[in-house]
Design an enzyme around this catalytic site. Structure first.
Site, PDB file in Angstrom:
ATOM      1  N   ALA A  65       0.830  -1.203   0.000  1.00  0.00           N
ATOM      2  CA  ALA A  65       0.000   0.000   0.000  1.00  0.00           C
ATOM      3  C   ALA A  65       0.866   1.255   0.000  1.00  0.00           C
ATOM      4  CB  ALA A  65      -0.912  -0.004   1.219  1.00  0.00           C
ATOM      5  N   GLY A 110       0.903  -6.001   0.312  1.00  0.00           N
ATOM      6  CA  GLY A 110       0.055  -6.185  -0.856  1.00  0.00           C
ATOM      7  C   GLY A 110       0.828  -6.522  -2.108  1.00  0.00           C
ATOM      8  N   GLU A 113       1.284 -10.121  -1.901  1.00  0.00           N
ATOM      9  CA  GLU A 113      -0.043 -10.728  -2.064  1.00  0.00           C
ATOM     10  C   GLU A 113      -0.441 -10.797  -3.538  1.00  0.00           C
ATOM     11  OE1 GLU A 113      -2.704  -9.926   1.836  1.00  0.00           O
ATOM     12  OE2 GLU A 113      -1.853  -8.115   0.959  1.00  0.00           O
ATOM     13  N   GLU A 133       2.778  -7.143   7.581  1.00  0.00           N
ATOM     14  CA  GLU A 133       1.708  -6.306   8.133  1.00  0.00           C
ATOM     15  C   GLU A 133       1.637  -6.308   9.659  1.00  0.00           C
ATOM     16  OE1 GLU A 133       0.235  -7.155   3.915  1.00  0.00           O
ATOM     17  OE2 GLU A 133       1.439  -8.157   5.462  1.00  0.00           O
TER      18      GLU A 133
END
Length: 259
Positions: A65, A110, A113, A133
């Site tokens: 992010a 992310g 991910e 995270e």
């Protein structure tokens, strides 16, 4: 003209998507998410056989992010943005054609991910990655807790997620997350080489194989075999299957048309 994601077709059947915010570690801004979805809108209507997802620059694939942008958001906006990332990742995962993540640098949160939603992951020797995270007092929210465990096993996934451990591409290969590690200047070529190898196979067969693997994995073996049979039967009436038999008989390379 898209500003944060580039897209081109190579060798007729291979799509190459590049995240293009190297100045911000190719992080997921709202604009990048919108541009990426626009690229997916385009390629879903094209006759592709494989897709390579990589990024511009030599330092970062995707740092996750955009934390500078996120710091300006309300709690509701944060939840909404994480949902957008999750939907994008799931959209990549659901693509009919195989996807190859060519990880050219840092892939955290992310960013990692996104690679977990791809079918194959390769990385450069300088790449660093991790689902970090918990070090930010949150959890992987775009599918990381679910996809990492399915890829490397529950115990290893717990180890890496709960510790927020960062690791390099060689360790990634050791745990079964990365298939190949190559020098940075060879990474894109390697990604295209794998894509070409996939694209040379029967397109319908490849799609059905991916579908059987994805849909059957979380079921018991009996159900999985039924899914496999259903996918197999879809390849029988195709022209490509007959072309493969003819090519074998005539000792030549088959010319698959995806029909």
């Amino acid at each position: 003209m898209l500003s944060t994601v580039t897209y081109e077709i190579k060798d007729s059947y291979i799509g190459v998507i590049k995240l293009n915010r190297p100045e911000a570690a190719n992080s997921f801004s709202l604009q990048l998410l919108a541009d990426f979805n626009q690229v997916l809108d385009q390629l879903e209507n094209e006759d592709l056989r494989a897709i390579v997802i990589t990024a511009e620059g030599e330092k970062a694939f995707c740092a996750g992010a955009d934390l500078k942008e996120r710091a300006t958001m309300s709690q509701d906006e944060v939840v909404e943005t994480v949902g957008k990332i999750g939907k994008l990742v799931s959209r990549v995962e659901s693509l009919e054609v195989p996807t190859i993540a060519a990880i050219n640098g840092a892939a955290f949160g992310g960013g990692l991910e996104l690679t977990l939603a791809c079918d194959i992951r390769i990385a450069s020797g300088n790449a660093k990655m991790g689902l970090t995270e918990t070090s930010l007092a949150i959890i992987p929210g775009a599918g990381g807790t679910q996809r990492l465990a399915r890829l490397i096993g529950l115990a290893k996934a717990k180890y890496y997620i709960l510790t927020a451990k960062r690791f390099d591409s060689l360790e990634g290969k050791e745990i079964g997350l990365i298939e190949e590690v190559v020098p940075l200047d060879e990474l894109e070529h390697k990604g295209l080489e794998i894509a070409k190898q996939i694209a040379s196979n029967g397109p319908i067969g490849v799609k059905m194989a991916k579908q059987a693997l994805d849909h059957g994995f979380d079921h018991d073996i009996k159900t999985g075999l039924k899914i496999e049979k259903k996918c197999y039967l879809k390849t029988i009436p195709t022209e490509d299957r007959l072309e493969a038999l003819s090519a074998f008989k005539e000792k030549r390379k088959p010319n698959f048309k995806g029909q």
